[in-house]
Design a protein around this motif. Structure first.
Motif, mmCIF file in Angstrom:
data_model
loop_
_atom_site.group_PDB
_atom_site.id
_atom_site.type_symbol
_atom_site.label_atom_id
_atom_site.label_comp_id
_atom_site.label_asym_id
_atom_site.label_seq_id
_atom_site.Cartn_x
_atom_site.Cartn_y
_atom_site.Cartn_z
ATOM 1 N N PRO A 120 16.798 35.842 -0.779
ATOM 2 C CA PRO A 120 16.892 36.602 0.476
ATOM 3 C C PRO A 120 15.542 37.078 0.996
ATOM 4 O O PRO A 120 15.416 37.387 2.193
ATOM 5 N N GLU A 121 14.521 37.166 0.151
ATOM 6 C CA GLU A 121 13.226 37.655 0.605
ATOM 7 C C GLU A 121 12.302 36.530 1.036
ATOM 8 O O GLU A 121 11.677 36.582 2.096
ATOM 9 N N THR A 122 12.191 35.480 0.210
ATOM 10 C CA THR A 122 11.278 34.372 0.507
ATOM 11 C C THR A 122 11.973 33.190 1.169
ATOM 12 O O THR A 122 11.303 32.247 1.594
ATOM 13 N N PHE A 123 13.317 33.214 1.207
ATOM 14 C CA PHE A 123 14.128 32.111 1.755
ATOM 15 C C PHE A 123 13.871 30.794 1.012
ATOM 16 O O PHE A 123 14.062 29.709 1.547
ATOM 17 N N GLU A 124 13.435 30.908 -0.220
ATOM 18 C CA GLU A 124 13.191 29.729 -1.050
ATOM 19 C C GLU A 124 14.482 29.307 -1.741
ATOM 20 O O GLU A 124 15.263 30.144 -2.202
ATOM 21 N N GLN A 125 14.693 27.999 -1.789
ATOM 22 C CA GLN A 125 15.875 27.480 -2.488
ATOM 23 C C GLN A 125 15.662 27.567 -3.988
ATOM 24 O O GLN A 125 14.632 27.138 -4.498
ATOM 25 N N ILE A 126 16.640 28.123 -4.682
ATOM 26 C CA ILE A 126 16.596 28.259 -6.133
ATOM 27 C C ILE A 126 17.748 27.446 -6.699
ATOM 28 O O ILE A 126 18.913 27.654 -6.337
ATOM 29 N N HIS A 127 17.399 26.521 -7.593
ATOM 30 C CA HIS A 127 18.403 25.637 -8.186
ATOM 31 C C HIS A 127 18.600 26.021 -9.646
ATOM 32 O O HIS A 127 17.630 26.117 -10.411
ATOM 33 N N THR A 128 19.832 26.229 -10.027
ATOM 34 C CA THR A 128 20.197 26.522 -11.412
ATOM 35 C C THR A 128 21.242 25.518 -11.869
ATOM 36 O O THR A 128 21.917 24.873 -11.047
ATOM 37 N N VAL A 129 21.367 25.388 -13.180
ATOM 38 C CA VAL A 129 22.306 24.427 -13.746
ATOM 39 C C VAL A 129 23.727 24.943 -13.591
ATOM 40 O O VAL A 129 24.035 26.092 -13.924
ATOM 41 N N ASP A 130 24.583 24.094 -13.071
ATOM 42 C CA ASP A 130 26.003 24.422 -12.909
ATOM 43 C C ASP A 130 26.785 23.676 -13.988
ATOM 44 O O ASP A 130 27.067 22.482 -13.857
ATOM 45 N N THR A 131 27.113 24.384 -15.072
ATOM 46 C CA THR A 131 27.802 23.739 -16.197
ATOM 47 C C THR A 131 29.251 23.394 -15.880
ATOM 48 O O THR A 131 29.888 22.664 -16.650
ATOM 49 N N SER A 132 29.758 23.894 -14.776
ATOM 50 C CA SER A 132 31.139 23.566 -14.415
ATOM 51 C C SER A 132 31.251 22.213 -13.725
ATOM 52 O O SER A 132 32.350 21.687 -13.574
ATOM 53 N N GLU A 133 30.131 21.653 -13.307
ATOM 54 C CA GLU A 133 30.136 20.349 -12.622
ATOM 55 C C GLU A 133 29.448 19.312 -13.500
ATOM 56 O O GLU A 133 28.274 19.455 -13.851
ATOM 57 N N LYS A 134 30.173 18.286 -13.866
ATOM 58 C CA LYS A 134 29.630 17.189 -14.646
ATOM 59 C C LYS A 134 29.541 15.941 -13.778
ATOM 60 O O LYS A 134 30.515 15.573 -13.116
ATOM 61 N N ILE A 135 28.369 15.328 -13.809
ATOM 62 C CA ILE A 135 28.155 14.079 -13.064
ATOM 63 C C ILE A 135 28.098 12.950 -14.074
ATOM 64 O O ILE A 135 27.108 12.800 -14.811
ATOM 65 N N PRO A 136 29.148 12.132 -14.202
ATOM 66 C CA PRO A 136 29.145 11.047 -15.203
ATOM 67 C C PRO A 136 28.137 9.958 -14.845
ATOM 68 O O PRO A 136 27.897 9.670 -13.660
ATOM 69 N N LEU A 137 27.564 9.367 -15.873
ATOM 70 C CA LEU A 137 26.578 8.307 -15.717
ATOM 71 C C LEU A 137 27.091 7.025 -16.330
ATOM 72 O O LEU A 137 27.981 7.035 -17.194
ATOM 73 N N ARG A 138 26.491 5.923 -15.935
ATOM 74 C CA ARG A 138 26.863 4.631 -16.500
ATOM 75 C C ARG A 138 25.703 3.650 -16.329
ATOM 76 O O ARG A 138 24.780 3.859 -15.526
ATOM 77 N N LEU A 139 25.742 2.604 -17.131
ATOM 78 C CA LEU A 139 24.783 1.517 -16.997
ATOM 79 C C LEU A 139 25.213 0.581 -15.880
ATOM 80 O O LEU A 139 26.407 0.428 -15.605
ATOM 81 N N PHE A 140 24.243 -0.055 -15.255
ATOM 82 C CA PHE A 140 24.477 -1.002 -14.160
ATOM 83 C C PHE A 140 25.359 -0.365 -13.076
ATOM 84 O O PHE A 140 26.366 -0.921 -12.650
ATOM 85 N N ALA A 141 24.935 0.817 -12.673
ATOM 86 C CA ALA A 141 25.690 1.565 -11.675
ATOM 87 C C ALA A 141 25.336 1.079 -10.274
ATOM 88 O O ALA A 141 24.231 0.573 -10.025
ATOM 89 N N ARG A 142 26.265 1.275 -9.363
ATOM 90 C CA ARG A 142 26.019 0.978 -7.962
ATOM 91 C C ARG A 142 25.269 2.137 -7.323
ATOM 92 O O ARG A 142 25.511 3.297 -7.660
ATOM 93 N N GLY A 143 24.352 1.807 -6.419
ATOM 94 C CA GLY A 143 23.565 2.841 -5.761
ATOM 95 C C GLY A 143 23.024 2.358 -4.438
ATOM 96 O O GLY A 143 23.723 1.661 -3.687
ATOM 97 N N ASP A 144 21.783 2.715 -4.144
ATOM 98 C CA ASP A 144 21.155 2.318 -2.880
ATOM 99 C C ASP A 144 20.971 0.809 -2.821
ATOM 100 O O ASP A 144 20.669 0.150 -3.830
ATOM 101 N N ASP A 145 21.132 0.258 -1.641
ATOM 102 C CA ASP A 145 20.925 -1.171 -1.436
ATOM 103 C C ASP A 145 19.428 -1.485 -1.433
ATOM 104 O O ASP A 145 18.612 -0.702 -0.940
ATOM 105 N N TYR A 146 19.074 -2.635 -1.982
ATOM 106 C CA TYR A 146 17.681 -3.092 -1.993
ATOM 107 C C TYR A 146 17.667 -4.598 -2.132
ATOM 108 O O TYR A 146 18.701 -5.223 -2.450
ATOM 109 N N ASP A 147 16.526 -5.185 -1.899
ATOM 110 C CA ASP A 147 16.314 -6.628 -2.063
ATOM 111 C C ASP A 147 15.406 -6.845 -3.269
ATOM 112 O O ASP A 147 14.231 -6.469 -3.235
ATOM 113 N N MET A 148 15.959 -7.442 -4.323
ATOM 114 C CA MET A 148 15.189 -7.700 -5.531
ATOM 115 C C MET A 148 14.126 -8.740 -5.236
ATOM 116 O O MET A 148 14.441 -9.870 -4.833
ATOM 117 N N TRP A 149 12.850 -8.369 -5.419
ATOM 118 C CA TRP A 149 11.698 -9.221 -5.120
ATOM 119 C C TRP A 149 11.707 -9.685 -3.661
ATOM 120 O O TRP A 149 11.109 -10.702 -3.325
#
Length: 395
Positions: A120-149
């Motif tokens: 409220p004083e500096t209007f700076e965003q403060i990020h803390t860990v939210d243990t109630s939210e889990k973001i699952p991870l995986r190998l070979f996940a889908r994400g942003d589109d790109y052109d390989m080479w």
């Protein structure tokens, strides 16, 4: 013709000796019991034999190989595209990967989400860990589109969230909410390719001028050496300033990339030219060079067919020591605002965000590109030391 006396048997008679047997005195001292094919080994095999005994050089070679594999597969290895941002997660801290060993679901990987609030004083965003939210991870996940080479369109990434609409920050985020790990991976491609291209151009310039100076001597040698001494006497930073000031400010990232590579090549060829000159001076009076000259070989054939291959190991060792200097040069120029600029991504550009002390205090992970530079340059120096020691015939 001289012949070696055959050894005596117990009864005093001379024993038969196999044809072509080598006398004990003919074996070089200290080589008894060594590889019998060592005497017929090529120069590169002897260099590799000595290089394997250099532990730090081997470790450095593994690190360098890994870094260049990251460069080749940067789009696939990066969790996201370097330009992807989230304004709500500026300066988000790194997320720690957790492992769930639940036997009912197998082994699951996840990270905790963020809980964001504004001071409220500096209007700076403060990020803390939210243990109630889990973001699952995986190998070979889908994400942003790109052109390989630039050829193969895909959206697969080696590691990422299951939900492609979510963002993960394994090494934290920068001031625009962009993934720092992805930007380090993409920046490695620019910084390391500048090192290779700059060294390639320096190699051609150093080999050309150093060869002329060492082989012909005389006025050509004097003129080239005075030019080298002049370039080496000019302080590096003012020379960078003057050459970078000549680059038009309206040039795009690609044009500035080639301009920086050219600047580093113009500065970096002098050391290699002196190495080549010294080798040419020592080789031009050797017996095999004199024999080639008496046989009627042209100067071009003597230089490129006889002299250059005999000094290739020393040149490679010098080149391996020059690549770290090129990388440090690009990083320093971009860090000082003289080289590449955003939106181009290099390690020097990423370190521009770490110039502010207050920023480092609140987001120390912005110094991680400097750690990448340190590890890569140190590994290349180890490899260069190993190659130099292995190519030295007197060790």
């Amino acid at each position: 013709m001289l012949s070696w006396p055959r050894p005596l048997s117990r009864n005093g008679t001379k024993t038969a000796e196999p044809a072509g047997a080598l006398a004990p005195e003919a074996v070089p001292p200290g080589e008894a019991g060594s590889d019998p094919e060592l005497g017929r080994a090529s120069q590169w095999r002897l260099i590799w034999r000595k290089f394997r005994r250099h532990r730090l050089a081997l470790i450095g070679a593994v690190v360098v190989l890994f870094v260049y594999l990251v460069v080749v597969f940067a789009e696939f290895l990066a969790p996201s595209v370097s330009s992807t941002s989230d304004e709500d997660l500026t300066y988000a801290p790194p997320q720690q990967v957790h492992v769930d060993f639940s036997f009912s679901h197998g082994i699951d990987l996840y990270v905790y989400g963020y809980e964001t609030r504004r001071d409220p004083e500096t209007f700076e965003q403060i990020h803390t860990v939210d243990t109630s939210e889990k973001i699952p991870l995986r190998l070979f996940a889908r994400g942003d589109d790109y052109d390989m080479w630039g050829l193969i369109p895909t959206d697969r990434h080696l590691f990422g969230p299951v939900d492609q609409d979510q963002h993960v920050y394994f090494l934290g985020a920068d001031r625009a909410g962009r993934d720092l790990l992805s930007r380090i991976v993409y920046g490695a491609r620019v910084s390391l390719s500048i090192g290779l291209i700059g060294v390639a151009v320096s190699f051609l310039l150093g080999l050309f001028f150093g060869g002329i100076s060492g082989y012909f001597g005389g006025a050509a040698d004097t003129g080239i050496q005075r030019l080298i001494e002049f370039l080496m006497a000019v302080p590096t930073l003012p020379l960078w300033l003057s050459l970078s000031a000549a680059v038009p400010p309206d040039w795009g990232p690609l044009m500035r990339y080639f301009a920086i590579t050219t600047i580093l090549s113009v500065i970096g060829w002098t050391g290699l030219a002196r190495v080549v000159r010294g080798r040419f001076l020592s080789l031009r009076e050797d017996d095999f060079v004199i024999a080639a000259r008496l046989d009627g070989c042209s100067r071009r054939r003597i230089i490129f067919r006889h002299m250059v291959p005999s000094m290739s190991s020393h040149v490679i060792a010098s080149l391996s020591m020059a690549v770290p200097s090129m990388i440090l040069g690009e990083t320093a120029m971009s860090f000082l605002g003289l080289g590449l600029q955003s939106p181009a991504v290099s390690w020097g550009v990423l370190l521009q965000d770490a110039q502010n002390v207050r920023t480092i205090e609140t987001a120390p992970w912005l110094m991680l590109p400097g750690l990448a530079v340190f590890i890569t340059v140190l590994a290349m120096n180890f490899v260069g030391d190993g190659l130099r020691d292995s190519a030295d015939p007197y060790k």
